[in-house]
Write a protein that holds these residues in place. Structure first.
Motif, PDB file in Angstrom:
ATOM      1  N   LEU A 145      48.083  39.434  47.025  1.00 19.21           N
ATOM      2  CA  LEU A 145      48.791  38.149  46.960  1.00 19.21           C
ATOM      3  C   LEU A 145      48.866  37.638  45.524  1.00 19.21           C
ATOM      4  O   LEU A 145      49.880  37.074  45.104  1.00 19.21           O
ATOM      5  CB  LEU A 145      48.110  37.117  47.858  1.00 19.21           C
ATOM      6  CG  LEU A 145      48.358  37.278  49.365  1.00 19.21           C
ATOM      7  CD1 LEU A 145      47.520  36.275  50.153  1.00 19.21           C
ATOM      8  CD2 LEU A 145      49.816  37.107  49.680  1.00 19.21           C
ATOM      9  N   ASP A 146      47.802  37.841  44.749  1.00 18.12           N
ATOM     10  CA  ASP A 146      47.815  37.424  43.341  1.00 18.12           C
ATOM     11  C   ASP A 146      48.884  38.179  42.557  1.00 18.12           C
ATOM     12  O   ASP A 146      49.575  37.595  41.713  1.00 18.12           O
ATOM     13  CB  ASP A 146      46.442  37.651  42.710  1.00 18.12           C
ATOM     14  CG  ASP A 146      45.402  36.634  43.181  1.00 18.12           C
ATOM     15  OD1 ASP A 146      45.813  35.603  43.763  1.00 18.12           O
ATOM     16  OD2 ASP A 146      44.199  36.878  42.959  1.00 18.12           O
TER      17      ASP A 146
ATOM     18  N   LYS B 272      50.163  35.827  39.355  1.00 21.27           N
ATOM     19  CA  LYS B 272      49.055  35.144  38.682  1.00 21.27           C
ATOM     20  C   LYS B 272      48.540  35.946  37.485  1.00 21.27           C
ATOM     21  O   LYS B 272      48.004  35.367  36.546  1.00 21.27           O
ATOM     22  CB  LYS B 272      47.905  34.895  39.664  1.00 21.27           C
ATOM     23  CG  LYS B 272      48.178  33.787  40.633  1.00 21.27           C
ATOM     24  CD  LYS B 272      46.969  33.443  41.432  1.00 21.27           C
ATOM     25  CE  LYS B 272      47.280  32.296  42.394  1.00 21.27           C
ATOM     26  NZ  LYS B 272      46.124  31.930  43.172  1.00 21.27           N
TER      27      LYS B 272
ATOM     28  N   SER C  23      47.327  34.077  33.840  1.00 27.00           N
ATOM     29  CA  SER C  23      45.870  33.916  33.779  1.00 27.00           C
ATOM     30  C   SER C  23      45.408  33.970  32.322  1.00 27.00           C
ATOM     31  O   SER C  23      46.224  34.046  31.391  1.00 27.00           O
ATOM     32  CB  SER C  23      45.193  35.008  34.613  1.00 27.00           C
ATOM     33  OG  SER C  23      45.434  36.272  34.038  1.00 27.00           O
TER      34      SER C  23
ATOM     35  N   LYS D 128      52.341  36.861  43.645  1.00 21.98           N
ATOM     36  CA  LYS D 128      52.600  35.511  43.121  1.00 21.98           C
ATOM     37  C   LYS D 128      52.745  35.525  41.601  1.00 21.98           C
ATOM     38  O   LYS D 128      53.270  34.572  41.021  1.00 21.98           O
ATOM     39  CB  LYS D 128      51.469  34.565  43.513  1.00 21.98           C
ATOM     40  CG  LYS D 128      51.468  34.228  44.984  1.00 21.98           C
ATOM     41  CD  LYS D 128      50.326  33.282  45.303  1.00 21.98           C
ATOM     42  CE  LYS D 128      50.280  32.961  46.774  1.00 21.98           C
ATOM     43  NZ  LYS D 128      49.164  32.074  47.116  1.00 21.98           N
TER      44      LYS D 128
ATOM     45  N   ARG E  37      43.410  41.831  50.151  1.00 22.33           N
ATOM     46  CA  ARG E  37      44.568  41.015  50.468  1.00 22.33           C
ATOM     47  C   ARG E  37      44.780  39.943  49.401  1.00 22.33           C
ATOM     48  O   ARG E  37      45.918  39.660  49.013  1.00 22.33           O
ATOM     49  CB  ARG E  37      44.372  40.386  51.838  1.00 22.33           C
ATOM     50  CG  ARG E  37      45.590  39.651  52.299  1.00 22.33           C
ATOM     51  CD  ARG E  37      45.488  39.291  53.758  1.00 22.33           C
ATOM     52  NE  ARG E  37      46.745  38.710  54.154  1.00 22.33           N
ATOM     53  CZ  ARG E  37      46.881  37.774  55.032  1.00 22.33           C
ATOM     54  NH1 ARG E  37      45.813  37.317  55.675  1.00 22.33           N
ATOM     55  NH2 ARG E  37      48.049  37.288  55.322  1.00 22.33           N
ATOM     56  N   LYS E  38      43.694  39.364  48.914  1.00 24.25           N
ATOM     57  CA  LYS E  38      43.801  38.327  47.888  1.00 24.25           C
ATOM     58  C   LYS E  38      44.369  38.909  46.586  1.00 24.25           C
ATOM     59  O   LYS E  38      45.202  38.288  45.933  1.00 24.25           O
ATOM     60  CB  LYS E  38      42.428  37.718  47.630  1.00 24.25           C
ATOM     61  CG  LYS E  38      42.465  36.569  46.640  1.00 24.25           C
ATOM     62  CD  LYS E  38      41.087  35.935  46.524  1.00 24.25           C
ATOM     63  CE  LYS E  38      41.142  34.725  45.667  1.00 24.25           C
ATOM     64  NZ  LYS E  38      40.997  34.979  44.286  1.00 24.25           N
ATOM     65  N   GLY E  39      43.924  40.125  46.248  1.00 23.87           N
ATOM     66  CA  GLY E  39      44.433  40.784  45.040  1.00 23.87           C
ATOM     67  C   GLY E  39      45.917  41.081  45.148  1.00 23.87           C
ATOM     68  O   GLY E  39      46.683  40.900  44.190  1.00 23.87           O
TER      69      GLY E  39
END
Length: 105
Positions: A6-7, A12, A16, A10, A2-4
């Motif tokens: 969302l990144d 990111k 980066s 967004k 889920r974090k990947g």
């Protein structure tokens, strides 16, 4: 996971530390997509042009066949008799005779 996700949503990965590598890949993928779209449009244009030329060939072939049949009709003896009768020419009543020349050797 889920974090990947969302990144990615967004963005990111574009800001980066290894962002230049990602930007280069995005530019490369965009260039390939534009090239593919352009190629597809050109192919469609060629298909339409070929279809138009085939239609023109079909029309010209039809005109040729019509002209050839008209010429064959005009070459008929009955048609020629009608045409020359309008000008006052009629077929001869006496059949033609061969002229034989004897050489004096």
């Amino acid at each position: 996971m889920r974090k990947g996700l969302l990144d990615i949503l967004k963005g990111k990965f574009l800001v980066s530390g290894d962002a230049p590598k990602n930007w280069m890949f995005l530019l490369y993928a965009s260039f390939l997509a534009a090239l593919m779209i352009s190629s597809s449009h050109r192919a469609d244009k060629k298909v339409l042009e070929i279809a138009a030329l085939n239609e023109e060939v079909r029309k010209l072939r039809s005109e040729f066949v019509e002209g050839r049949s008209r010429v064959q009709q005009l070459k008929l003896e009955s048609t020629l008799r009608k045409e020359v009768a309008e000008q006052g020419l009629v077929p001869s009543e006496n059949p033609p005779r061969k002229i034989k020349v004897k050489s004096a050797e």
